[in-house]
Write a protein that holds these residues in place. Structure first.
Motif, PDB file in Angstrom:
ATOM      1  N   VAL A  74      30.843  43.307  40.138  1.00  0.00           N
ATOM      2  CA  VAL A  74      31.118  42.803  38.787  1.00  0.00           C
ATOM      3  C   VAL A  74      32.466  42.081  38.756  1.00  0.00           C
ATOM      4  CG1 VAL A  74      31.649  43.480  36.414  1.00  0.00           C
ATOM      5  CG2 VAL A  74      29.706  44.508  37.600  1.00  0.00           C
ATOM      6  N   PHE A  75      33.469  42.674  39.388  1.00  0.00           N
ATOM      7  CA  PHE A  75      34.797  42.050  39.435  1.00  0.00           C
ATOM      8  C   PHE A  75      34.724  40.676  40.112  1.00  0.00           C
ATOM      9  CE2 PHE A  75      38.600  41.118  41.961  1.00  0.00           C
ATOM     10  CZ  PHE A  75      39.557  41.035  40.947  1.00  0.00           C
ATOM     11  N   CYS A  76      34.023  40.612  41.238  1.00  0.00           N
ATOM     12  CA  CYS A  76      33.888  39.342  41.955  1.00  0.00           C
ATOM     13  C   CYS A  76      33.200  38.296  41.096  1.00  0.00           C
ATOM     14  CB  CYS A  76      33.103  39.547  43.249  1.00  0.00           C
ATOM     15  SG  CYS A  76      33.984  40.459  44.534  1.00  0.00           S
ATOM     16  N   SER A  77      32.147  38.710  40.372  1.00  0.00           N
ATOM     17  CA  SER A  77      31.417  37.771  39.514  1.00  0.00           C
ATOM     18  C   SER A  77      32.313  37.228  38.410  1.00  0.00           C
ATOM     19  CB  SER A  77      30.193  38.456  38.908  1.00  0.00           C
ATOM     20  OG  SER A  77      29.209  38.695  39.894  1.00  0.00           O
ATOM     21  N   ILE A  78      33.077  38.121  37.790  1.00  0.00           N
ATOM     22  CA  ILE A  78      33.971  37.691  36.716  1.00  0.00           C
ATOM     23  C   ILE A  78      35.025  36.730  37.250  1.00  0.00           C
ATOM     24  CG2 ILE A  78      35.734  38.471  35.081  1.00  0.00           C
ATOM     25  CD1 ILE A  78      34.135  41.053  34.759  1.00  0.00           C
ATOM     26  N   TYR A  79      35.587  37.052  38.412  1.00  0.00           N
ATOM     27  CA  TYR A  79      36.637  36.205  38.975  1.00  0.00           C
ATOM     28  C   TYR A  79      36.082  34.847  39.389  1.00  0.00           C
ATOM     29  CZ  TYR A  79      41.110  35.228  41.165  1.00  0.00           C
ATOM     30  OH  TYR A  79      42.332  34.672  41.475  1.00  0.00           O
ATOM     31  N   SER A  81      33.621  33.425  38.015  1.00  0.00           N
ATOM     32  CA  SER A  81      33.336  32.727  36.769  1.00  0.00           C
ATOM     33  C   SER A  81      34.536  31.925  36.279  1.00  0.00           C
ATOM     34  CB  SER A  81      32.931  33.730  35.681  1.00  0.00           C
ATOM     35  OG  SER A  81      31.780  34.446  36.051  1.00  0.00           O
ATOM     36  N   TYR A  82      35.724  32.502  36.420  1.00  0.00           N
ATOM     37  CA  TYR A  82      36.933  31.834  35.941  1.00  0.00           C
ATOM     38  C   TYR A  82      37.583  30.963  37.004  1.00  0.00           C
ATOM     39  CZ  TYR A  82      36.827  34.582  31.657  1.00  0.00           C
ATOM     40  OH  TYR A  82      36.455  35.124  30.457  1.00  0.00           O
ATOM     41  N   HIS A  84      36.032  29.161  39.914  1.00  0.00           N
ATOM     42  CA  HIS A  84      34.854  28.859  40.718  1.00  0.00           C
ATOM     43  C   HIS A  84      35.171  28.296  42.094  1.00  0.00           C
ATOM     44  CE1 HIS A  84      35.724  25.385  38.079  1.00  0.00           C
ATOM     45  NE2 HIS A  84      35.475  24.681  39.159  1.00  0.00           N
ATOM     46  N   TYR A  94      31.177  39.823  47.364  1.00  0.00           N
ATOM     47  CA  TYR A  94      30.187  40.149  46.344  1.00  0.00           C
ATOM     48  C   TYR A  94      28.893  40.646  47.002  1.00  0.00           C
ATOM     49  CZ  TYR A  94      26.500  39.334  42.892  1.00  0.00           C
ATOM     50  OH  TYR A  94      25.403  39.484  42.070  1.00  0.00           O
TER      51      TYR A  94
END
Length: 246
Positions: A74-79, A81-82, A84, A94
């Motif tokens: 989840v952390f990797c996905s959020i990071y 996202s911001y 790219h 991830y």
């Protein structure tokens, strides 16, 4: 959320993540590049998944492996996202983290229902190819209305799952998300269908921008496929368990 005027339910393909980069490259996105990266990431997922599986059936409690793997993913996905542009660095992390999560839930599912994870993998792969050929032959056309419907439904599903997670901390069970009633099974079938249809939107975006988007965007395309495939697999596992214990 739009992507160059298009719509997709996959967060990896939103307008924000696919906005123009400040750096430009003559190398463009290719199908071969996406396939290679996707296969490599799936191998990484399988490595940690099999490792966690082995630990589980060796008597090791893998609760922390599963939980921490999910949190890191989840952390990797959020990071990503911001930021790219870090996708090519964080995507392997991830994939490995997601493998720990999938290995844990798969091993537990296999203990409850032998061979269930293998059946779920088969159904996931079959669904992938079915969706691909449905898109290829234009049996289902990805229109603006279709995109909007999938986006709205996907957002609703994830909001419900988030609410369920909040309730879980207070010991409250949401019957149509956690139980095995007819309504719960019907809801799970709907989520699996939405996850399947999301693949069509991903195929559509990639088809439109092959040879146009920069080469580094292949990492984001790979991330998008991983999100959708893993979501579909998890939904299939949950559905099979509900039907079995019905």
């Amino acid at each position: 959320m739009s992507v160059f005027g298009l719509r997709t339910s996959n967060p990896a393909f939103t307008n924000y993540f696919w906005k123009k980069s400040k750096s430009y490259s003559s190398n463009k996105m290719t199908l071969g590049g996406i396939i290679t990266k996707t296969l490599f990431m799936l191998v990484l997922v399988c490595c940690t998944a099999f490792y966690t599986w082995h630990l589980f059936f060796s008597g090791v409690v893998v609760k922390w492996h599963t939980s921490i793997g999910a949190l890191v993913a989840v952390f990797c996905s959020i990071y990503i996202s911001y930021k790219h542009n870090v996708a090519k660095y964080l995507l392997p992390v991830y994939a490995l983290a997601k493998g720990f999560f999938l290995g844990g839930i798969s091993a537990y599912a296999h203990k409850q229902i032998p061979n269930l994870p293998f059946q779920a993998v088969g159904v996931t792969l079959l669904t992938f190819f079915v969706m691909f050929f449905l898109y290829k032959w234009r049996v289902i056309r990805v229109t603006k209305a279709f995109r909007s419907a999938i986006i709205t439904t996907s957002v609703t599903i994830f909001l419900l799952y988030f609410i369920r997670w909040i309730f879980w901390w207070f010991g409250i069970s949401v019957f149509f998300l956690s139980g095995n009633s007819r309504f719960a099974i019907a809801f799970n079938i709907c989520t699996a269908i939405v996850a399947s249809l999301s693949l069509l939107l991903d195929f559509d975006y990639i088809h439109r921008y092959l040879g146009k988007a920069s080469k580094e965007r292949e990492w984001l395309a790979t991330w998008g496929f991983l999100i959708t495939l893993i979501w579909l697999y998890v939904e299939v596992v949950r559905l099979f368990k509900k039907i079995t214990f019905r």
